[in-house]
Scaffold this motif. Structure first.
Motif, PDB file in Angstrom:
ATOM      1  N   THR A  75     -48.627  65.938 -11.301  1.00 24.34           N
ATOM      2  CA  THR A  75     -49.093  64.608 -10.891  1.00 24.34           C
ATOM      3  C   THR A  75     -48.389  64.126  -9.628  1.00 24.34           C
ATOM      4  O   THR A  75     -48.777  63.118  -9.048  1.00 24.34           O
ATOM      5  N   VAL A  76     -47.345  64.845  -9.218  1.00 20.85           N
ATOM      6  CA  VAL A  76     -46.583  64.443  -8.034  1.00 20.85           C
ATOM      7  C   VAL A  76     -47.342  64.858  -6.776  1.00 20.85           C
ATOM      8  O   VAL A  76     -47.709  66.022  -6.604  1.00 20.85           O
ATOM      9  N   THR A  77     -47.568  63.903  -5.899  1.00 27.08           N
ATOM     10  CA  THR A  77     -48.316  64.168  -4.661  1.00 27.08           C
ATOM     11  C   THR A  77     -47.447  64.126  -3.422  1.00 27.08           C
ATOM     12  O   THR A  77     -47.900  64.474  -2.331  1.00 27.08           O
ATOM     13  N   LEU A 107     -45.410  60.093 -12.959  1.00 27.78           N
ATOM     14  CA  LEU A 107     -44.782  60.245 -11.645  1.00 27.78           C
ATOM     15  C   LEU A 107     -45.797  60.611 -10.570  1.00 27.78           C
ATOM     16  O   LEU A 107     -46.730  61.381 -10.806  1.00 27.78           O
ATOM     17  N   ARG A 108     -45.599  60.023  -9.395  1.00 29.53           N
ATOM     18  CA  ARG A 108     -46.442  60.326  -8.237  1.00 29.53           C
ATOM     19  C   ARG A 108     -45.618  60.777  -7.037  1.00 29.53           C
ATOM     20  O   ARG A 108     -46.111  61.441  -6.151  1.00 29.53           O
ATOM     21  N   ARG A 109     -44.339  60.380  -7.000  1.00 33.19           N
ATOM     22  CA  ARG A 109     -43.514  60.678  -5.828  1.00 33.19           C
ATOM     23  C   ARG A 109     -42.072  60.901  -6.255  1.00 33.19           C
ATOM     24  O   ARG A 109     -41.549  60.180  -7.112  1.00 33.19           O
ATOM     25  N   ALA A 166     -43.913  51.850  -7.766  1.00 36.85           N
ATOM     26  CA  ALA A 166     -44.260  52.362  -9.087  1.00 36.85           C
ATOM     27  C   ALA A 166     -44.717  53.817  -8.979  1.00 36.85           C
ATOM     28  O   ALA A 166     -45.462  54.175  -8.063  1.00 36.85           O
ATOM     29  N   GLY A 167     -44.270  54.650  -9.906  1.00 39.36           N
ATOM     30  CA  GLY A 167     -44.588  56.073  -9.877  1.00 39.36           C
ATOM     31  C   GLY A 167     -43.542  56.913  -9.198  1.00 39.36           C
ATOM     32  O   GLY A 167     -43.680  58.142  -9.121  1.00 39.36           O
ATOM     33  N   ASP A 168     -42.474  56.285  -8.684  1.00 34.55           N
ATOM     34  CA  ASP A 168     -41.383  57.016  -8.031  1.00 34.55           C
ATOM     35  C   ASP A 168     -40.357  57.476  -9.065  1.00 34.55           C
ATOM     36  O   ASP A 168     -40.203  56.889 -10.143  1.00 34.55           O
ATOM     37  N   ALA A 169     -39.620  58.503  -8.686  1.00 40.44           N
ATOM     38  CA  ALA A 169     -38.448  58.935  -9.449  1.00 40.44           C
ATOM     39  C   ALA A 169     -37.394  59.422  -8.474  1.00 40.44           C
ATOM     40  O   ALA A 169     -37.712  60.090  -7.486  1.00 40.44           O
TER      41      ALA A 169
END
Length: 275
Positions: free
Chosen positions: A5-7, A42-44, A23-26
């Motif tokens: 899911t990480v782009t 997670l996205r980034r 939102a979606g960061d780690a």
């Protein structure tokens, strides 16, 4: 594990990366947990290791540990002879009981921020009275006592986008005498209980830190060495919901072990050496 899911991966974040948090960061440091399970939200990923924080900074005030310091680097660092508590640093690293590949990647800050009961870097830093420096997304910073950071199993005081930047262990704690006990169900298993007792040189005090058996660290302080009954009573008053329950031990089992090992630590520090 592939995180499909990480782009985006931010390889060179700004010096204060929290300002770009969304939102979606780690935050990515060692990634030993991050890449071990699915992370569907997670996205980034934002790579903190690129910031080049000094891993270990000893000085007159004590030992500063950058949050991205690896377990390998902490374990390998020779500390000044006058820091008699230095041995507990190696002991806590060994409590990971993991492969060299994990030691080479896993970070001190990552273990703390996971906030699991058996996190040995939590045990170490609470026992040695550390302070944590936290960076907020708005650019501000705050300092939190290590004891107050973890609030429960996999729970802590970090706000969204906040970063653990540095751990500071004071020199006076590093000069203390120490005694420890750890138990696991198997030789290479996760800690069921991990206790560290410290004593100020030239005094009869006792600072006892209980972890792994409890959902959050518990610290019990005595100005002078307690008798066996007083020590046991101080453990018995810990609320029942603080004792951890998982396949490595029931709350009653963990309470029993804690009482037993706390008494051994008391005897060891009273005698001036190992039991």
């Amino acid at each position: 594990m592939d995180l499909n899911t990480v782009t985006e991966v931010v390889r060179r974040p700004s010096d204060r990366p929290g300002a770009d948090w969304r939102a979606g960061d780690a935050w990515l440091a060692g990634g030993t947990w991050l890449f071990s399970v699915e992370q569907p939200d997670l996205r980034r990923l934002v790579d903190l290791t690129a910031l080049g924080w000094d891993p270990l900074v000893p000085g007159e005030a004590g030992l500063g540990i950058g949050a991205t310091c690896t377990i390998r680097d902490l374990y390998a660092r020779a500390l000044p002879d006058e820091w008699s508590a230095g041995g507990i640093v190696a002991t806590s690293c060994e409590a990971f009981l993991s492969s060299f590949k994990v030691w080479n990647s896993a970070t001190v800050g990552g273990n703390i921020c996971m906030s699991l009961p058996a996190g040995p870097m939590i045990t170490l830093t609470v026992a040695l009275e550390a302070q944590y420096e936290l960076w907020a997304p708005d650019g501000s910073a705050r300092t939190v006592d290590a004891l107050a950071f973890v609030t429960g199993n996999n729970e802590n005081v970090l706000a969204p986008g906040e970063i653990l930047r540095r751990i500071d262990i004071p020199a006076h704690a590093l000069k203390k005498r120490t005694a420890h006990r750890r138990f696991s169900l198997t030789r290479l298993g996760r800690s069921t209980v991990f206790l560290i007792g410290t004593q100020t040189p030239g005094t009869n005090d006792l600072l006892l830190t209980l972890t792994a058996g409890t959902t959050r660290p518990v610290r019990i302080a005595f100005d002078s060495m307690p008798d066996a009954r007083t020590l046991q009573q101080s453990i018995d008053v810990i609320p029942s919901d603080v004792w951890f329950d998982d396949p490595n031990g029931t709350p009653d089992h963990r309470r029993h072990l804690t009482r037993h090992f706390a008494e051994e630590i008391r005897h060891e520090l009273m005698a001036g050496g190992p039991v």
